[in-house]
Structures are given as C-alpha cells and as structure tokens.
Scaffold this motif. Structure first.
Motif, mmCIF file in Angstrom:
data_model
loop_
_atom_site.group_PDB
_atom_site.id
_atom_site.type_symbol
_atom_site.label_atom_id
_atom_site.label_comp_id
_atom_site.label_asym_id
_atom_site.label_seq_id
_atom_site.Cartn_x
_atom_site.Cartn_y
_atom_site.Cartn_z
ATOM 1 N N UNK A 32 46.345 89.368 -21.955
ATOM 2 C CA UNK A 32 47.352 90.434 -21.985
ATOM 3 C C UNK A 32 46.863 91.620 -22.821
ATOM 4 N N UNK A 33 46.240 91.331 -23.964
ATOM 5 C CA UNK A 33 45.681 92.408 -24.778
ATOM 6 C C UNK A 33 44.598 93.166 -24.015
ATOM 7 N N UNK A 34 43.791 92.438 -23.246
ATOM 8 C CA UNK A 34 42.769 93.112 -22.446
ATOM 9 C C UNK A 34 43.354 93.982 -21.348
ATOM 10 N N UNK A 35 44.426 93.488 -20.701
ATOM 11 C CA UNK A 35 45.057 94.279 -19.643
ATOM 12 C C UNK A 35 45.656 95.556 -20.204
ATOM 13 N N UNK A 36 46.256 95.470 -21.383
ATOM 14 C CA UNK A 36 46.852 96.662 -21.987
ATOM 15 C C UNK A 36 45.802 97.718 -22.324
ATOM 16 N N UNK A 37 44.556 97.276 -22.491
ATOM 17 C CA UNK A 37 43.482 98.226 -22.798
ATOM 18 C C UNK A 37 42.909 98.891 -21.551
ATOM 19 N N UNK A 38 43.263 98.382 -20.368
ATOM 20 C CA UNK A 38 42.774 98.991 -19.126
ATOM 21 C C UNK A 38 43.515 100.308 -18.889
ATOM 22 N N UNK A 39 42.821 101.390 -18.568
ATOM 23 C CA UNK A 39 43.501 102.670 -18.316
ATOM 24 C C UNK A 39 44.543 102.536 -17.214
ATOM 25 N N UNK A 82 40.024 92.421 -7.724
ATOM 26 C CA UNK A 82 39.059 93.508 -7.541
ATOM 27 C C UNK A 82 39.020 94.510 -8.684
ATOM 28 N N UNK A 83 40.071 94.558 -9.494
ATOM 29 C CA UNK A 83 40.124 95.567 -10.558
ATOM 30 C C UNK A 83 40.151 94.922 -11.935
ATOM 31 N N UNK A 84 41.172 94.112 -12.189
ATOM 32 C CA UNK A 84 41.352 93.591 -13.540
ATOM 33 C C UNK A 84 40.292 92.563 -13.910
ATOM 34 N N UNK A 85 40.057 91.588 -13.036
ATOM 35 C CA UNK A 85 39.109 90.515 -13.373
ATOM 36 C C UNK A 85 37.711 91.048 -13.696
ATOM 37 N N UNK A 86 37.135 91.980 -12.897
ATOM 38 C CA UNK A 86 35.818 92.516 -13.287
ATOM 39 C C UNK A 86 35.839 93.260 -14.614
ATOM 40 N N UNK A 130 36.233 89.257 -21.735
ATOM 41 C CA UNK A 130 37.320 88.492 -22.338
ATOM 42 C C UNK A 130 37.453 87.137 -21.657
ATOM 43 N N UNK A 131 37.333 87.114 -20.336
ATOM 44 C CA UNK A 131 37.432 85.849 -19.609
ATOM 45 C C UNK A 131 36.294 84.909 -19.975
ATOM 46 N N UNK A 132 35.133 85.466 -20.289
ATOM 47 C CA UNK A 132 34.021 84.622 -20.747
ATOM 48 C C UNK A 132 34.401 83.903 -22.042
ATOM 49 N N UNK A 133 34.997 84.639 -22.973
ATOM 50 C CA UNK A 133 35.364 84.053 -24.264
ATOM 51 C C UNK A 133 36.399 82.950 -24.089
ATOM 52 N N UNK A 134 37.467 83.228 -23.341
ATOM 53 C CA UNK A 134 38.531 82.228 -23.197
ATOM 54 C C UNK A 134 38.049 81.030 -22.385
ATOM 55 N N UNK A 135 37.135 81.254 -21.441
ATOM 56 C CA UNK A 135 36.607 80.128 -20.668
ATOM 57 C C UNK A 135 35.773 79.208 -21.540
#
Length: 314
Positions: free
Chosen positions: A197-204, A224-228, A233-238
C-alpha cells in the motif's frame, strides 16, 4: 585571484557558477552508513550460526551435555544420517509445498487488500488497517490457540456455520495443513498489505489515471502498471515471506500437537526440534538447522540473480 571551487572563469573574465554535477565522495560511502547495522547483525547472528555449525559436526547428546561422555567429532556424519533418512526427504517435500502455498496465498491476500485500501474511504481504510495490524501484533501462540477454538469440532462456531457437525480439521493431513495455512496467512498478510500500500501511494496518480482512461481493468492496471513499478517492493516481501513460511514452527507445533498424527504434518523446523530435544540428538538437530539455512540462502540468491538478469535494480 584564483577561481574558487565550483566556479569556472569564461573567456570574458566574469565569474559563472558551474552547474555540472560533482562526483560522489566515494563508492564506500553507503557501506559506512550500513556499518552500524552490519555490526549489530554480525554480533547477533555470527556467533549462533558458528555454534550451530560446530555442534552439527559432533556427536552431541544428553550424555555429552551432562559430561558423562566425551564429545566425539563426527565430521559430516550427522549430515550423512540426515540425508539417508527417508523421513527427512518426506518432511522436506512437505515443507516446500506448505511454504509455497503460504507465500502465494499471503502475497495474493496482501496485494489485493493493498489495492482495496486505495479504493475505499478514510474510515473503512482506517478500520481495515487497525484490524490487520491487530492480527499482525498477535503472538503466534495466541493466534494459533484462537484458530483452534474457532475450528473446534465440539464448540467451534465454524463447523456450526458450515454445517460440518463434529468434523475434526486437525485429524486429516491436508485439512490440518489448510487450517495452519489460514492462520499463517492471517498473521502474515498485514506486512505485505502495508508495504505494498505504501508503494502504491508513491506511484504518480497521473500514471493510474492514464491507464483508467485507456479502459484498463483493475487486474490489467495491477499486472501491467503497478506490479512492474512495485517490483523492488514485491521482491522484499516475497523473500521475507519465503523465510518466514519456510521456518514455521509455532503454528504447526501448537495446532497439530507437535506435527500431527504419526508426524503427518511435520515441517523441517518441528522435525529438527524433535530430533534435537525430544530425542536428545543435538548434533543431528543442528545439522538439520544448517541444511535449512543453506536452502534459504540458496533460494534467496537464486531469486535475486534471476531478477538481476532481467535488469531489475534492487
């Protein structure tokens, strides 16, 4: 008069400030900032890991602990015993499958709820955040006990709601693993949810608005947008989820009463505990611990190497 640092003198003789970027002080600067944390981690981890590896090379039982018999150096004899034990390979396979299911489920639930947080109003968002943090803060023993009470065949409300009568969730191998998986996901998804959620909030916001104007669905926007954009961040949580779920102990030990009927729900951490403390084979248990450590290091390094090959900045 000589030009000062950061100034350049053009041919006309007037001074002009140079806007060219100045080189960094040195490539070792980041390590200086990380040094205090590295010292603390080394003090907390290096000696225990050293002792674990050392004990795994000896015949170290209760007789050696009490001083009744001398310690005998076995070299890799404990590892040979571990790898020649058929039960070890069965437990390893169960551990890998259980950990993989927990990691995938935790990431799916955490990411879905993180996206949901961006879609709801302030009050529901606050309620969901508080509920998730409450689950995250609950000790593993307490959470496991509560889940056992919820799924109790005699007094639990879940069986009554589902009309299952006196069905015992911990009797069958797969139903017991499913029950533990639900508890593990329940106490693990808040970390993924809050981080993503913190990462999504940082996306423009302009990027998301452009995707919506193009008619992209929520799933397409995520894929296509958020995951790339959130891949670091996904690497860390994984990686964190893999480490946590691969070495699950408390939930299995409490909810299946030490590994289930005839050890059908054993995982490596519980298996190592049984060998070390229930059987007093401390050297054998330490060898299993070293094997677990090497497996986790190998998985983490392979995962990071694959991402490096794809050109990801970590």
């Amino acid at each position: 008069m000589r030009a000062g640092r950061g100034w350049s003198r053009p041919r006309g003789g007037s001074r002009k400030f140079s806007t060219a970027p100045r080189p960094l002080a040195g490539s070792s600067t980041p390590w200086l900032y990380l040094a205090p944390a590295l010292v603390v981690l080394a003090a907390l981890l290096a000696y225990p890991v050293y002792q674990l590896g050392l004990i795994s090379l000896f015949r170290y039982t209760q007789a050696q602990v009490s001083g009744g018999q001398p310690t005998v150096f076995r070299g890799f004899g404990n590892y040979a015993d571990v790898f020649s034990d058929d039960q070890f390979w069965q437990v390893l396979l169960s551990t890998v499958g259980f950990a993989a299911a927990c990691v995938v489920s935790t990431l799916a639930v955490g990411c879905a709820l993180a996206v949901l947080l961006t879609r709801v109003r302030a009050v529901p968002r606050l309620a969901l955040m508080l509920a998730a943090l409450g689950a995250w803060a609950t000790p593993a023993v307490t959470g496991s006990t509560v889940w056992l009470l919820l799924f109790d065949p005699d007094f639990g409300p879940v069986n009554r709601l589902l009309g299952l009568g006196d069905h015992s969730w911990t009797y069958g191998r797969y139903s017991a693993f499913l029950l533990v998986l639900l508890e593990v996901v329940w106490c693990s998804f808040p970390f993924v949810m809050v981080t993503v959620y913190a990462g999504i909030r940082a996306v423009p916001s302009e990027v998301l608005e452009a995707a919506e104007l193009d008619g992209a669905s929520q799933w397409r926007v995520w894929r296509s947008v958020l995951a790339p954009m959130l891949r670091p961040i996904l690497v860390v949580v994984t990686i964190q989820s893999v480490i946590w779920d691969f070495k699950v102990f408390t939930q299995i030990y409490v909810m299946t009463n030490g590994g289930g009927i005839a050890g059908q729900n054993l995982v490596l951490n519980v298996y190592a505990y049984q060998q070390a403390f229930a059987s007093s084979q401390y050297g054998l248990g330490a060898a299993i611990g070293v094997v677990m450590l090497l497996i986790l290091l190998a998985v983490t390094l392979i995962y990071l190497r694959l991402l490096r090959r794809q050109g990801e900045e970590l």
